[in-house]
Design a protein around this motif. Structure first.
Motif, PDB file in Angstrom:
ATOM      1  N   ASP A  45     -13.914 -62.471 -69.778  1.00 51.89           N
ATOM      2  CA  ASP A  45     -12.624 -62.011 -70.270  1.00 51.89           C
ATOM      3  C   ASP A  45     -12.735 -61.974 -71.790  1.00 51.89           C
ATOM      4  N   GLU A  46     -12.838 -60.796 -72.342  1.00 50.92           N
ATOM      5  CA  GLU A  46     -13.083 -60.654 -73.775  1.00 50.92           C
ATOM      6  C   GLU A  46     -11.881 -61.055 -74.624  1.00 50.92           C
ATOM      7  N   THR A  47     -10.690 -61.111 -74.046  1.00 52.29           N
ATOM      8  CA  THR A  47      -9.510 -61.517 -74.806  1.00 52.29           C
ATOM      9  C   THR A  47      -9.317 -63.020 -74.795  1.00 52.29           C
ATOM     10  N   ASP A  48      -9.878 -63.698 -73.788  1.00 51.70           N
ATOM     11  CA  ASP A  48      -9.765 -65.160 -73.678  1.00 51.70           C
ATOM     12  C   ASP A  48     -10.974 -65.664 -72.899  1.00 51.70           C
ATOM     13  N   LEU A  49     -12.030 -66.045 -73.628  1.00 49.86           N
ATOM     14  CA  LEU A  49     -13.275 -66.462 -72.968  1.00 49.86           C
ATOM     15  C   LEU A  49     -13.063 -67.627 -72.006  1.00 49.86           C
ATOM     16  N   ALA A  50     -12.029 -68.429 -72.207  1.00 50.33           N
ATOM     17  CA  ALA A  50     -11.768 -69.553 -71.310  1.00 50.33           C
ATOM     18  C   ALA A  50     -11.414 -69.086 -69.899  1.00 50.33           C
ATOM     19  N   ARG A  51     -11.023 -67.828 -69.734  1.00 45.67           N
ATOM     20  CA  ARG A  51     -10.720 -67.294 -68.394  1.00 45.67           C
ATOM     21  C   ARG A  51     -11.933 -66.621 -67.761  1.00 45.67           C
ATOM     22  N   SER A  52     -13.073 -66.726 -68.386  1.00 48.49           N
ATOM     23  CA  SER A  52     -14.303 -66.130 -67.860  1.00 48.49           C
ATOM     24  C   SER A  52     -14.866 -66.987 -66.734  1.00 48.49           C
ATOM     25  N   ARG A  53     -15.763 -66.416 -65.944  1.00 43.85           N
ATOM     26  CA  ARG A  53     -16.422 -67.119 -64.848  1.00 43.85           C
ATOM     27  C   ARG A  53     -17.899 -66.733 -64.822  1.00 43.85           C
ATOM     28  N   ALA A  54     -18.728 -67.701 -64.388  1.00 41.01           N
ATOM     29  CA  ALA A  54     -20.166 -67.435 -64.316  1.00 41.01           C
ATOM     30  C   ALA A  54     -20.779 -68.211 -63.162  1.00 41.01           C
ATOM     31  N   ALA A  55     -21.782 -67.616 -62.547  1.00 38.33           N
ATOM     32  CA  ALA A  55     -22.568 -68.278 -61.504  1.00 38.33           C
ATOM     33  C   ALA A  55     -24.036 -67.993 -61.796  1.00 38.33           C
ATOM     34  N   PHE A  56     -24.787 -69.064 -62.106  1.00 35.98           N
ATOM     35  CA  PHE A  56     -26.202 -68.955 -62.455  1.00 35.98           C
ATOM     36  C   PHE A  56     -27.072 -69.390 -61.287  1.00 35.98           C
ATOM     37  N   ARG A  57     -28.218 -68.717 -61.125  1.00 34.26           N
ATOM     38  CA  ARG A  57     -29.216 -69.071 -60.125  1.00 34.26           C
ATOM     39  C   ARG A  57     -30.576 -69.156 -60.821  1.00 34.26           C
ATOM     40  N   ILE A  58     -31.265 -70.282 -60.603  1.00 27.34           N
ATOM     41  CA  ILE A  58     -32.576 -70.509 -61.210  1.00 27.34           C
ATOM     42  C   ILE A  58     -33.595 -70.664 -60.092  1.00 27.34           C
ATOM     43  N   ASP A  59     -34.698 -69.967 -60.186  1.00 22.36           N
ATOM     44  CA  ASP A  59     -35.807 -70.122 -59.251  1.00 22.36           C
ATOM     45  C   ASP A  59     -36.541 -71.413 -59.617  1.00 22.36           C
ATOM     46  N   ALA A  60     -36.354 -72.461 -58.809  1.00 27.97           N
ATOM     47  CA  ALA A  60     -36.932 -73.773 -59.112  1.00 27.97           C
ATOM     48  C   ALA A  60     -38.458 -73.723 -59.205  1.00 27.97           C
ATOM     49  N   ALA A  61     -39.088 -72.841 -58.454  1.00 24.12           N
ATOM     50  CA  ALA A  61     -40.547 -72.734 -58.481  1.00 24.12           C
ATOM     51  C   ALA A  61     -41.065 -72.152 -59.796  1.00 24.12           C
ATOM     52  N   SER A  62     -40.168 -71.598 -60.618  1.00 27.64           N
ATOM     53  CA  SER A  62     -40.607 -70.993 -61.881  1.00 27.64           C
ATOM     54  C   SER A  62     -40.733 -72.027 -63.001  1.00 27.64           C
ATOM     55  N   ILE A  63     -40.677 -73.309 -62.647  1.00 28.83           N
ATOM     56  CA  ILE A  63     -40.804 -74.375 -63.645  1.00 28.83           C
ATOM     57  C   ILE A  63     -42.167 -74.289 -64.331  1.00 28.83           C
ATOM     58  N   ASP A  64     -42.170 -74.533 -65.646  1.00 30.99           N
ATOM     59  CA  ASP A  64     -43.415 -74.454 -66.408  1.00 30.99           C
ATOM     60  C   ASP A  64     -43.378 -75.503 -67.523  1.00 30.99           C
ATOM     61  N   THR A  65     -44.251 -76.494 -67.419  1.00 26.20           N
ATOM     62  CA  THR A  65     -44.388 -77.512 -68.470  1.00 26.20           C
ATOM     63  C   THR A  65     -45.732 -77.375 -69.191  1.00 26.20           C
TER      64      THR A  65
END
Length: 181
Positions: A45-65
């Protein structure tokens, strides 16, 4: 996520984004790593970022140390158990403005099948136009979690005292978000 009339959909530019973590090793040093494959559904929501929503997905196998034996151990059932839990997820539940361009982001983090609420601090920069005429925003996120809260309990005692792997994991993520036309 479907965007409401007040929101717009954005995508992560993977070439200008990263998810990094750091954890103590042998009490005295820090091991750093990254996850190289991730994606998100973002309704901003560009007028009020606090009303924005997000869902992130990470491929756990892509870990790299940068150490293949350690990475394979982290993928094993001792840690992330990627065979049974291939994805780490984070979905926002609340975004609170804390200052000019700063926010506190709370959401549900799921690692290894365990979901817990966590809070991260975030800074937002932009919007700006990239060289291709697209609108972009930068998002920097920092926070800490206790790995044991998510079932990552493997450890080994050290002869001099203490443990091989620290419990606190520091997380730093930087995302360049591109507005869909």
């Amino acid at each position: 996520m479907s965007a409401s009339p007040a929101t717009s959909t954005w995508v992560i530019d993977p070439a200008h984004s990263s998810i990094e973590f750091a954890v103590k090793h042998m009490v005295i040093t820090t091991v750093r790593g990254t996850f190289s494959r991730f994606e998100a559904d973002l309704d901003i929501d560009e007028t009020d970022l606090a009303r924005s929503r997000a869902a992130f997905r990470i491929d756990a196998a892509s870990i790299d140390t940068r150490q293949p034996d350690r990475d394979n151990h982290l993928r094993s059932a001792d840690f992330f158990d990627v065979a049974n839990h291939p994805t780490i997820t984070f979905s926002t539940t609340n975004i609170e403005r804390t200052g000019a361009g700063t926010y506190r982001i709370t959401g549900d983090l799921t690692i290894r099948g365990t979901t817990r609420p966590v809070t991260f601090d975030a800074e937002v920069h932009g919007p700006a136009k990239n060289p291709f005429g697209k609108t972009v925003v930068a998002l920097s996120v920092t926070g800490k979690i206790n790995r044991k809260d998510f079932g990552l309990t493997w450890n080994a005692p050290l002869e001099a005292g203490g443990w091989l792997v620290g419990d606190e994991v520091r997380i730093n993520a930087d995302f360049e978000l591109v507005k869909n036309a």
